[in-house]
Design an enzyme around this catalytic site. Structure first.
Site, PDB file in Angstrom:
ATOM      1  CE  LYS A 114     -30.528 -17.642 -35.426  1.00 26.38           C
ATOM      2  NZ  LYS A 114     -30.240 -19.001 -35.003  1.00 26.38           N
ATOM      3  CE  LYS A 198     -25.861 -13.829 -31.698  1.00 22.61           C
ATOM      4  NZ  LYS A 198     -26.864 -14.864 -31.528  1.00 22.61           N
ATOM      5  CE  LYS A 201     -23.036 -21.197 -35.037  1.00 18.14           C
ATOM      6  NZ  LYS A 201     -23.251 -22.585 -34.803  1.00 18.14           N
TER       7      LYS A 201
HETATM    8  P1  TYM Z   1     -25.786 -21.657 -31.124  1.00 21.39           P
HETATM    9  O1  TYM Z   1     -25.398 -22.837 -31.933  1.00 21.39           O
HETATM   10  O2  TYM Z   1     -26.260 -20.445 -31.848  1.00 21.39           O
HETATM   11  O3  TYM Z   1     -24.585 -21.213 -30.198  1.00 21.39           O
HETATM   12  C1  TYM Z   1     -23.879 -22.149 -29.392  1.00 21.39           C
HETATM   13  C2  TYM Z   1     -23.502 -21.500 -28.079  1.00 21.39           C
HETATM   14  O4  TYM Z   1     -22.657 -20.364 -28.330  1.00 21.39           O
HETATM   15  C3  TYM Z   1     -23.179 -19.217 -27.661  1.00 21.39           C
HETATM   16  N1  TYM Z   1     -22.883 -18.024 -28.477  1.00 21.39           N
HETATM   17  C4  TYM Z   1     -22.311 -16.921 -27.990  1.00 21.39           C
HETATM   18  N2  TYM Z   1     -21.883 -16.608 -26.756  1.00 21.39           N
HETATM   19  C5  TYM Z   1     -21.313 -15.390 -26.571  1.00 21.39           C
HETATM   20  N3  TYM Z   1     -21.169 -14.473 -27.581  1.00 21.39           N
HETATM   21  C6  TYM Z   1     -21.584 -14.750 -28.837  1.00 21.39           C
HETATM   22  N4  TYM Z   1     -21.405 -13.860 -29.818  1.00 21.39           N
HETATM   23  C7  TYM Z   1     -22.188 -16.019 -29.087  1.00 21.39           C
HETATM   24  N5  TYM Z   1     -22.711 -16.622 -30.181  1.00 21.39           N
HETATM   25  C8  TYM Z   1     -23.130 -17.842 -29.796  1.00 21.39           C
HETATM   26  C9  TYM Z   1     -24.681 -19.465 -27.569  1.00 21.39           C
HETATM   27  O5  TYM Z   1     -25.263 -18.713 -26.527  1.00 21.39           O
HETATM   28  C10 TYM Z   1     -24.726 -20.961 -27.304  1.00 21.39           C
HETATM   29  O6  TYM Z   1     -24.562 -21.224 -25.925  1.00 21.39           O
HETATM   30  N6  TYM Z   1     -30.349 -22.893 -29.472  1.00 21.39           N
HETATM   31  C11 TYM Z   1     -28.935 -23.046 -29.235  1.00 21.39           C
HETATM   32  C12 TYM Z   1     -28.480 -24.488 -29.214  1.00 21.39           C
HETATM   33  C13 TYM Z   1     -29.266 -25.402 -28.337  1.00 21.39           C
HETATM   34  C14 TYM Z   1     -29.159 -25.522 -26.931  1.00 21.39           C
HETATM   35  C15 TYM Z   1     -30.053 -26.555 -26.570  1.00 21.39           C
HETATM   36  C16 TYM Z   1     -28.395 -24.862 -25.973  1.00 21.39           C
HETATM   37  C17 TYM Z   1     -30.173 -26.316 -28.760  1.00 21.39           C
HETATM   38  N7  TYM Z   1     -30.658 -27.009 -27.706  1.00 21.39           N
HETATM   39  C18 TYM Z   1     -30.214 -26.943 -25.238  1.00 21.39           C
HETATM   40  C19 TYM Z   1     -28.559 -25.254 -24.638  1.00 21.39           C
HETATM   41  C20 TYM Z   1     -29.464 -26.278 -24.296  1.00 21.39           C
HETATM   42  C21 TYM Z   1     -28.168 -22.331 -30.328  1.00 21.39           C
HETATM   43  O7  TYM Z   1     -28.668 -22.113 -31.398  1.00 21.39           O
HETATM   44  O8  TYM Z   1     -26.864 -22.068 -30.020  1.00 21.39           O
END
Ligand code: TYM
Length: 333
Positions: A114, A198, A201
């Site tokens: 990132k 991957k 967004k």
């Molecule tokens: P975030 O917002 O980037 O993504 C949300 C969830 O979607 C999953 N994800 C994917 N899974 C499969 N293929 C993909 N291409 C893909 N893109 C996104 C992510 O693995 C995630 O589960 N840091 C985290 C948010 C967070 C969190 C937490 C998660 C903050 N605190 C505590 C679990 C527990 C994040 O940025 O996810």
């Protein structure tokens, strides 16, 4: 024993098929199991690690709640709230940042990706973001955390932080060491334009992802234009290792329909991709259209969405504040 589930999604707009198949679909199944206590958090404090427009952020927070509910999470059963409304998250993140080691954080691959080449210009928050994520999880004594494969390293860090804190202060079992819940197959949905990247967004081309708010024509068009290789459809599972785009599209089909990979390969073996893509577009539309229609409907009911967040925050705050009090006692504050 009942499972305590916690997970979070950033309200940065454009929630896509990767978020749905990697995480939200799993949240719904966990929500539906009577045994589980689930908390699903809209992680707005994580979102501000990169610049956000406040007005858009507010809309995106509501859109994330709408997506949770439209996908099938029941706010009467699971707690849904936004992170900034429970101040214990920021406080616990600071305390745990004194437990986490800089060496651990500097190994995080997502920060490297990132921050890109210009690391010096990345926010301090972007660097310490996995500590906030650990705080989210540990405040609720979570036992299981459903996420996509890209969050695996952050969860390992969370486990290390929990164990080190428990050891440093001689409080065995104070922080529960959580288990990740990551699907075995296709836990990483890839870009429609590059099977090695991957689905995300932040990818510039909208053709690289299927957004949960895309309409039927957009979905059909994006799948039609999805990258494939010049060969016909694979004839066996082994071929998929060398053919990332075919693997991704077949994986999406399998995740959407719960049909086994082998069966899909048998059905389309040696056929043209165009025929498979027509079927894939159909199953994608069938799955996502009801969700996107419901998201749009819910977005016009702002006070309903705000009420879910308000009630969720009240419940979450009780649990988190109680844990913070105990942390204060342990720390000598
Ligand atoms: P975030 O917002 O980037 O993504 C949300 C969830 O979607 C999953 N994800 C994917 N899974 C499969 N293929 C993909 N291409 C893909 N893109 C996104 C992510 O693995 C995630 O589960 N840091 C985290 C948010 C967070 C969190 C937490 C998660 C903050 N605190 C505590 C679990 C527990 C994040 O940025 O996810």
């Amino acid at each position: 024993m009942s499972k305590k589930i916690f997970s979070g999604v950033q309200p940065t707009g454009n929630l896509h098929l990767g978020n749905y198949l990697g995480a939200i679909k799993n949240f719904v199944e966990l929500n539906n199991d009577k045994e589980n206590d689930c908390i699903f958090c809209v992680v707005d404090l994580h979102a501000i690690t990169v610049k956000q427009n406040p007005k858009e952020l507010k809309n995106n927070i509501r859109e994330t709640v709408a997506t949770f509910v439209a996908s099938g999470i029941d706010p009467a059963k699971s707690i849904i709230f936004n992170q900034s409304k429970v101040t214990a998250h920021s406080e616990a993140a600071w305390i745990l940042s004194c437990t986490a080691r800089t060496g651990w954080l500097s190994r995080m691959t997502q920060f490297k990706e990132k921050a890109g080449k210009d690391k010096e210009k990345a926010s301090v928050g972007l660097y310490s973001y996995p500590v906030l994520m650990a705080a989210d999880i540990l405040l609720y004594d979570s036992t299981h955390v459903p996420v996509g494969d890209d969050q695996k390293q952050h969860l390992e860090l969370c486990r290390d932080i929990a164990q080190k804190f428990n050891n440093d202060f001689g409080v065995e079992d104070f922080f529960k060491v959580p288990e990740p819940l990551i699907q075995k197959e296709f836990s990483r949905i890839m870009s429609l334009k590059d099977g090695l990247k991957k689905m995300s967004k932040s990818e510039l081309s909208d053709l690289s992802r299927i957004n949960l708010t895309d309409d039927t024509d957009q979905i059909i068009n994006k799948i039609k234009k999805a990258k494939t290789d010049p060969l016909p459809m694979p004839t066996n599972k082994e071929e998929l290792d060398q053919r990332p785009e075919a693997k991704n599209l077949i994986g999406i089909y399998s995740s959407l329909t719960d049909i086994k990979i082998e069966k899909i390969i048998n059905e389309f073996s040696g056929k043209n991709f165009s025929e498979f893509k027509e079927n894939l577009a159909q199953v994608t539309v069938d799955k996502l259209q009801p969700i996107s229609t419901e998201i749009k409907k819910l977005l016009s009911e702002e006070s309903f969405l705000d009420q879910i967040l308000l009630e969720g925050a009240e419940k979450a705050d009780k649990i988190a504040t109680n844990k913070i009090k105990k942390i204060h006692e342990i720390m000598g504050f």
